[in-house]
Design a protein around this motif. Structure first.
Motif, PDB file in Angstrom:
ATOM      1  N   ALA A 486     -28.411 -34.944  32.141  1.00 30.51           N
ATOM      2  CA  ALA A 486     -29.566 -34.455  31.213  1.00 30.51           C
ATOM      3  C   ALA A 486     -30.484 -36.162  31.506  1.00 30.51           C
ATOM      4  O   ALA A 486     -29.445 -36.486  31.024  1.00 30.51           O
ATOM      5  CB  ALA A 486     -30.161 -33.907  30.653  1.00 30.51           C
ATOM      6  N   VAL A 487     -31.865 -36.074  32.129  1.00 28.90           N
ATOM      7  CA  VAL A 487     -32.522 -37.931  32.101  1.00 28.90           C
ATOM      8  C   VAL A 487     -33.100 -37.564  30.142  1.00 28.90           C
ATOM      9  O   VAL A 487     -33.208 -36.513  29.275  1.00 28.90           O
ATOM     10  CB  VAL A 487     -33.370 -38.223  32.586  1.00 28.90           C
ATOM     11  CG1 VAL A 487     -32.466 -38.166  33.978  1.00 28.90           C
ATOM     12  CG2 VAL A 487     -34.496 -36.970  32.982  1.00 28.90           C
ATOM     13  N   THR A 488     -33.174 -38.910  29.991  1.00 30.24           N
ATOM     14  CA  THR A 488     -33.787 -39.095  28.509  1.00 30.24           C
ATOM     15  C   THR A 488     -35.486 -40.106  28.675  1.00 30.24           C
ATOM     16  O   THR A 488     -34.743 -41.345  28.891  1.00 30.24           O
ATOM     17  CB  THR A 488     -33.584 -39.780  27.044  1.00 30.24           C
ATOM     18  OG1 THR A 488     -31.668 -38.966  27.094  1.00 30.24           O
ATOM     19  CG2 THR A 488     -34.046 -40.391  26.360  1.00 30.24           C
ATOM     20  N   PRO A 489     -36.077 -39.590  28.917  1.00 31.76           N
ATOM     21  CA  PRO A 489     -37.671 -39.692  29.390  1.00 31.76           C
ATOM     22  C   PRO A 489     -38.168 -40.813  28.600  1.00 31.76           C
ATOM     23  O   PRO A 489     -37.629 -40.578  27.024  1.00 31.76           O
ATOM     24  CB  PRO A 489     -38.944 -38.473  28.878  1.00 31.76           C
ATOM     25  CG  PRO A 489     -38.061 -38.029  29.168  1.00 31.76           C
ATOM     26  CD  PRO A 489     -36.811 -37.854  28.356  1.00 31.76           C
ATOM     27  N   THR A 490     -39.117 -41.358  28.633  1.00 29.20           N
ATOM     28  CA  THR A 490     -39.919 -42.015  27.276  1.00 29.20           C
ATOM     29  C   THR A 490     -41.381 -41.969  26.799  1.00 29.20           C
ATOM     30  O   THR A 490     -42.209 -41.728  27.940  1.00 29.20           O
ATOM     31  CB  THR A 490     -39.989 -43.723  28.212  1.00 29.20           C
ATOM     32  OG1 THR A 490     -40.665 -44.005  28.938  1.00 29.20           O
ATOM     33  CG2 THR A 490     -38.745 -44.197  28.251  1.00 29.20           C
ATOM     34  N   LEU A 491     -41.748 -42.107  26.273  1.00 27.89           N
ATOM     35  CA  LEU A 491     -42.983 -41.290  25.593  1.00 27.89           C
ATOM     36  C   LEU A 491     -43.389 -43.124  24.851  1.00 27.89           C
ATOM     37  O   LEU A 491     -43.944 -43.057  23.664  1.00 27.89           O
ATOM     38  CB  LEU A 491     -43.379 -40.542  24.737  1.00 27.89           C
ATOM     39  CG  LEU A 491     -44.382 -39.486  23.923  1.00 27.89           C
ATOM     40  CD1 LEU A 491     -44.586 -39.272  25.587  1.00 27.89           C
ATOM     41  CD2 LEU A 491     -44.145 -38.971  23.159  1.00 27.89           C
ATOM     42  N   SER A 492     -44.735 -43.296  25.499  1.00 27.32           N
ATOM     43  CA  SER A 492     -45.505 -44.369  25.335  1.00 27.32           C
ATOM     44  C   SER A 492     -46.705 -43.671  24.653  1.00 27.32           C
ATOM     45  O   SER A 492     -47.764 -43.499  25.928  1.00 27.32           O
ATOM     46  CB  SER A 492     -45.719 -45.457  26.350  1.00 27.32           C
ATOM     47  OG  SER A 492     -46.435 -44.500  27.242  1.00 27.32           O
ATOM     48  N   THR A 493     -47.038 -44.838  23.583  1.00 25.45           N
ATOM     49  CA  THR A 493     -48.825 -44.082  23.087  1.00 25.45           C
ATOM     50  C   THR A 493     -49.212 -44.901  23.053  1.00 25.45           C
ATOM     51  O   THR A 493     -48.921 -46.044  22.517  1.00 25.45           O
ATOM     52  CB  THR A 493     -48.375 -42.845  21.903  1.00 25.45           C
ATOM     53  OG1 THR A 493     -47.671 -44.053  21.149  1.00 25.45           O
ATOM     54  CG2 THR A 493     -47.793 -41.972  22.531  1.00 25.45           C
ATOM     55  N   SER A 494     -51.098 -44.436  23.062  1.00 30.11           N
ATOM     56  CA  SER A 494     -52.077 -45.415  22.752  1.00 30.11           C
ATOM     57  C   SER A 494     -53.261 -44.943  21.757  1.00 30.11           C
ATOM     58  O   SER A 494     -53.871 -43.764  22.261  1.00 30.11           O
ATOM     59  CB  SER A 494     -52.402 -46.149  23.817  1.00 30.11           C
ATOM     60  OG  SER A 494     -53.538 -47.227  23.180  1.00 30.11           O
ATOM     61  N   ALA A 495     -53.660 -45.546  20.596  1.00 27.09           N
ATOM     62  CA  ALA A 495     -54.448 -45.236  20.164  1.00 27.09           C
ATOM     63  C   ALA A 495     -55.780 -45.529  20.295  1.00 27.09           C
ATOM     64  O   ALA A 495     -55.522 -46.720  19.925  1.00 27.09           O
ATOM     65  CB  ALA A 495     -54.061 -44.903  18.308  1.00 27.09           C
ATOM     66  N   SER A 496     -56.670 -45.527  19.589  1.00 30.35           N
ATOM     67  CA  SER A 496     -58.039 -46.092  20.249  1.00 30.35           C
ATOM     68  C   SER A 496     -58.902 -45.652  18.331  1.00 30.35           C
ATOM     69  O   SER A 496     -58.695 -44.259  18.671  1.00 30.35           O
ATOM     70  CB  SER A 496     -58.729 -45.913  21.081  1.00 30.35           C
ATOM     71  OG  SER A 496     -59.136 -45.096  21.816  1.00 30.35           O
ATOM     72  N   CYS A 497     -60.575 -46.292  18.748  1.00 26.56           N
ATOM     73  CA  CYS A 497     -61.495 -45.667  17.404  1.00 26.56           C
ATOM     74  C   CYS A 497     -62.366 -45.726  18.505  1.00 26.56           C
ATOM     75  O   CYS A 497     -62.390 -46.614  19.469  1.00 26.56           O
ATOM     76  CB  CYS A 497     -61.687 -47.376  16.470  1.00 26.56           C
ATOM     77  SG  CYS A 497     -63.218 -46.752  15.554  1.00 26.56           S
ATOM     78  N   SER A 498     -63.540 -44.768  17.958  1.00 30.64           N
ATOM     79  CA  SER A 498     -65.307 -45.034  18.768  1.00 30.64           C
ATOM     80  C   SER A 498     -66.266 -45.812  19.146  1.00 30.64           C
ATOM     81  O   SER A 498     -66.753 -46.556  18.941  1.00 30.64           O
ATOM     82  CB  SER A 498     -65.436 -43.619  18.224  1.00 30.64           C
ATOM     83  OG  SER A 498     -65.770 -43.681  17.408  1.00 30.64           O
ATOM     84  N   ALA A 499     -65.599 -46.717  17.786  1.00 31.47           N
ATOM     85  CA  ALA A 499     -66.734 -48.048  17.483  1.00 31.47           C
ATOM     86  C   ALA A 499     -65.536 -49.217  16.952  1.00 31.47           C
ATOM     87  O   ALA A 499     -64.862 -49.278  16.720  1.00 31.47           O
ATOM     88  CB  ALA A 499     -67.613 -47.136  16.257  1.00 31.47           C
ATOM     89  N   SER A 500     -66.434 -50.380  17.025  1.00 29.88           N
ATOM     90  CA  SER A 500     -66.342 -51.891  16.938  1.00 29.88           C
ATOM     91  C   SER A 500     -67.154 -52.189  15.562  1.00 29.88           C
ATOM     92  O   SER A 500     -67.884 -52.466  17.178  1.00 29.88           O
ATOM     93  CB  SER A 500     -65.529 -52.013  17.956  1.00 29.88           C
ATOM     94  OG  SER A 500     -65.172 -53.551  17.579  1.00 29.88           O
TER      95      SER A 500
END
Length: 742
Positions: A486-500
């Protein structure tokens, strides 16, 4: 790469007497009491050294087998065969150790069978004979092969036992490169098999009192095409099968004499245990009387036992290589089937009687394969290609061969090798001695499931090659199996905010991109046993991605409880595009501090492992969001419309003064709510001045954050009501307001 080799078993070298090599041709079955001619060593072996005997008295059976000490690959003799041809016991079997003789025989020639005819198409026929004539009845026959290490010559030693001798006796031995078989439990049937060019016939004649008088060798001549091709040829000493050009002469390629009296360079001889009456005859030499056997035999007078009276034991030898020298054509490299017989004369046109089929097995076909390409690989993001399988096919015994080479693949399988009857046919190709190496490499298969897979290769010879003694072969050795993981996949993530800047009350969100996940196993391949091989379609990777947000400021406090989104292949989640769009993974921040998103993927068995987990404390910066407090400074500018009213009168004032604000220049319309000023003077002196209230009317933004009055024209309506006086007329005072911007 598949390699093909036609292995030549013979080489041309110096001549040597066939009867003075490794084997004793002396009219006996033992290697004792033999004196070699002057100048020659005594051969060390005889028939009792070639075969072993085992008797099961409980079962009432006897078996004769090859003595593996002396026979086999790398041994003195390359191959050997012993066949019993008489039945005994109440059941009339070929394996009984009973001394009760049965006269029936399933392997006798039917009338019309001739050496000059082809084997197939009715040229040879076998017959069931319920009462075989003792003089023509063969009891046992045996054959062994030997290669002279000094010159590479191929030599065959042959022997048989007759049930009775009565005057002149004639025997023959066919050496066939191909196969021949026949057995008739009743009636008669045609032989199967066929001749190949170079098949060799040895015939001999011997008498009860004179030993072997004649021994000759003939060759089968077969054309490569036309009516006389192969089995349609004939006997000709010059390998010319065409009668129109002088072929089919029925002449021998070699002649010999009694081995007891042969010269030192003979390629062919035969002898018996004949008891001579004249000392000058070769049968005066040992052995010339009854001989003993280690196995059961039968004599018309003595019955079933271990005695062969004179001259019923016959043996001989032929140096095939030497016999073919100078004759033209190709010297056969090996023979698979040896057919001893009894006959009416030593001529190729003789009537044939009894026969025995000995399978010598000196021709060999080997097939070895080795998996290549994906030998322990992993499922890819799609499926995995199985790579190729390489086979090495070795054919010995015939220089012209052909057939079909097929590769089968099985899997997933637990421990067993591949069974071609259940496997997926990946490649099938025609091969021959003229094939190029590229013809011997399998095609590829598409694997859609992890597990253990095994190749097997099968060579199926064509009819001509089968007739040359080449059998079908399979190779499914352990090296034909490989594992797909079996393969081992990668999981890349990205968080964000609605205001700056991201302040309290802003919305925090996260996305995760799954890459390297494999498809699910296919279940619609063409083979029902292994439907994941070569499927027509495969499902996308499934499972789900799970999110948890921690904070503020701690990996123990949960800001967003566990939530998940279903996975359908490698993509970014939650999906945003219709029709597969998914709700966002988000929450509204309620307090300042550091928030951390943690995403995880549990995998999709069996093809896709879980993505490598990352703890909250080890999450990268792109999964962290800092929320600040909601502090600000506000101000409210305002413009206050007001009015000043002065009341005068002749006496003290006791009425009611009302001042009302209107959003017009003429005191018309609907008064501005809550902007009326009422005053009761109650005897206030004449000439008193009054100012309207100014604390609630604003232009722009009211103190409570609501919208104030709009800029424009306003007016005050001044009204005085007094029951003791004549009221003055109402007075309208205009006021214009400009907007104020904070």
């Amino acid at each position: 790469m598949l390699l093909i080799a036609a292995v030549a078993l013979f080489a041309i070298g110096s001549a040597q007497a066939v009867h003075e090599l490794k084997f004793q041709l002396d009219g006996d079955l033992t290697n004792t009491a033999y004196s070699a001619p002057v100048g020659f060593p005594t051969p060390a072996f005889d028939w009792n050294d070639v075969f072993s005997v085992s008797t099961d008295t409980t079962a009432g059976t006897q078996a004769v087998s090859v003595n593996s000490t002396n026979v086999g690959a790398g041994k003195t003799f390359g191959a050997a065969s012993f066949v019993r041809d008489f039945e005994s016991g109440s059941g009339c079997t070929l394996s009984s150790n009973s001394t009760t003789f049965c006269t029936a025989d399933d392997t006798t020639y039917a009338t019309g069978s001739k050496d000059t005819l082809g084997i197939g198409n009715g040229g040879w026929q076998c017959n069931h004979d319920a009462n075989v004539n003792s003089k023509i009845d063969i009891m046992n026959s045996y054959i062994t092969s030997y290669t002279n290490t000094s010159n590479g010559h191929k030599i065959f030693y042959f022997g048989l036992e007759k049930n009775k001798s009565n005057g002149t006796n004639d025997v023959g031995v066919w050496f066939l490169q191909g196969g021949a078989s026949c057995a008739a439990p009743s009636g008669h049937i045609n032989f199967t098999g066929g001749h190949l060019d170079g098949d060799t016939l040895v015939v001999s004649e011997f008498s009860g009192g004179g030993g072997v008088s004649t021994v000759k060798a003939f060759r089968w001549a077969a054309a490569t095409s036309g009516a006389l091709a192969g089995d349609g040829g004939c006997i000709d000493s010059h390998d010319n099968p065409n009668p129109a050009t002088g072929g089919c002469n029925n002449l021998p390629i070699a002649s010999g004499a009694d081995c007891k009296n042969s010269g030192g360079t003979d390629s062919l001889c035969a002898t018996t245990n004949a008891k001579c009456t004249t000392a000058s005859l070769p049968c005066s030499l040992p052995f010339n009387n009854t001989v003993d056997t280690n196995w059961l035999t039968a004599d018309a007078t003595l019955g079933v036992g271990t005695k062969i009276p004179s001259p019923d034991f016959f043996e001989g030898g032929i140096d095939i290589t030497q016999a073919f020298q100078g004759q033209g054509g190709t010297t056969p490299s090996c023979f698979t089937t040896i057919v001893p017989d009894t006959r009416s004369s030593a001529s190729p046109t003789a009537t044939l009687f009894d026969y025995v089929l000995n399978q010598i097995g000196s021709c060999s076909t080997t097939l070895t394969t080795s998996a290549a390409g994906t030998a322990n690989g992993t499922i890819g993001s799609g499926q995995v290609s199985s790579g190729t399988d390489t086979a090495t096919l070795t054919i010995s015994g015939t220089s012209v061969w052909g057939g079909t080479l097929s590769w089968y693949l099985c899997g997933p399988v637990s421990t067993d090798a591949c069974d071609k009857t259940k496997g997926v046919l990946v490649t099938s190709t025609t091969v021959s001695q003229a094939s190029s190496a590229s013809d011997f490499v399998s095609g590829t298969a598409t694997l859609s499931s992890v597990g253990r897979y095994c190749w097997t290769a099968h060579f199926e010879p064509n009819t001509a090659t089968k007739n040359a003694g080449v059998n079908g072969l399979d190779d499914s050795a352990a090296n034909e199996c490989f594992n797909v993981a079996a393969v081992t996949p990668t999981l890349s993530t990205s968080a964000s905010c609605s205001a700056s800047p991201c302040i309290v009350g802003s919305t925090l969100s996260d996305t995760a991109t799954l890459a390297g996940a494999a498809t699910g196993p296919g279940t619609n391949g063409t083979n029902t046993n292994y439907p994941s091989i070569n499927p027509s379609s495969v499902p996308a990777a499934g499972g789900s991605i799970n999110w948890i947000a921690y904070g503020p400021g701690s990996c123990t406090a949960v800001a967003l409880a566990s939530t998940s989104r279903a996975v359908s292949g490698n993509d970014t989640y939650p999906k945003t595009a219709a029709p597969d769009s998914q709700t966002a993974v988000s929450f509204v921040s309620a307090a300042p501090g550091l928030y951390v998103f943690v995403a995880s993927y549990a995998g999709n068995a069996p093809n896709t492992n879980a993505a490598t987990p990352v703890a909250c404390s080890a999450q990268p910066s792109n999964e962290q969001v800092t929320v600040t407090g909601n502090a600000h400074i506000g101000s409210a500018q305002r413009w206050l419309p007001n009015d000043t009213v002065t009341l005068t009168g002749d006496t003290a004032l006791t009425g009611t003064l009302t001042v009302t604000l209107y959003p017009s220049i003429n005191c018309t319309g609907t008064a501005v709510p809550n902007q009326a000023y009422t005053f009761h003077p109650s005897g206030v002196a004449s000439g008193t001045t009054y100012t309207t209230g100014n604390t609630t009317f604003f232009v722009g933004t009211n103190p409570d954050g609501t919208a104030g009055a709009a800029a424009g024209s306003y007016s005050w309506l001044v009204h005085y009501d007094d029951s003791t006086l004549t009221d003055p007329a109402d007075h309208c005072e205009k006021s214009t307001l400009s907007p104020i911007t904070d």
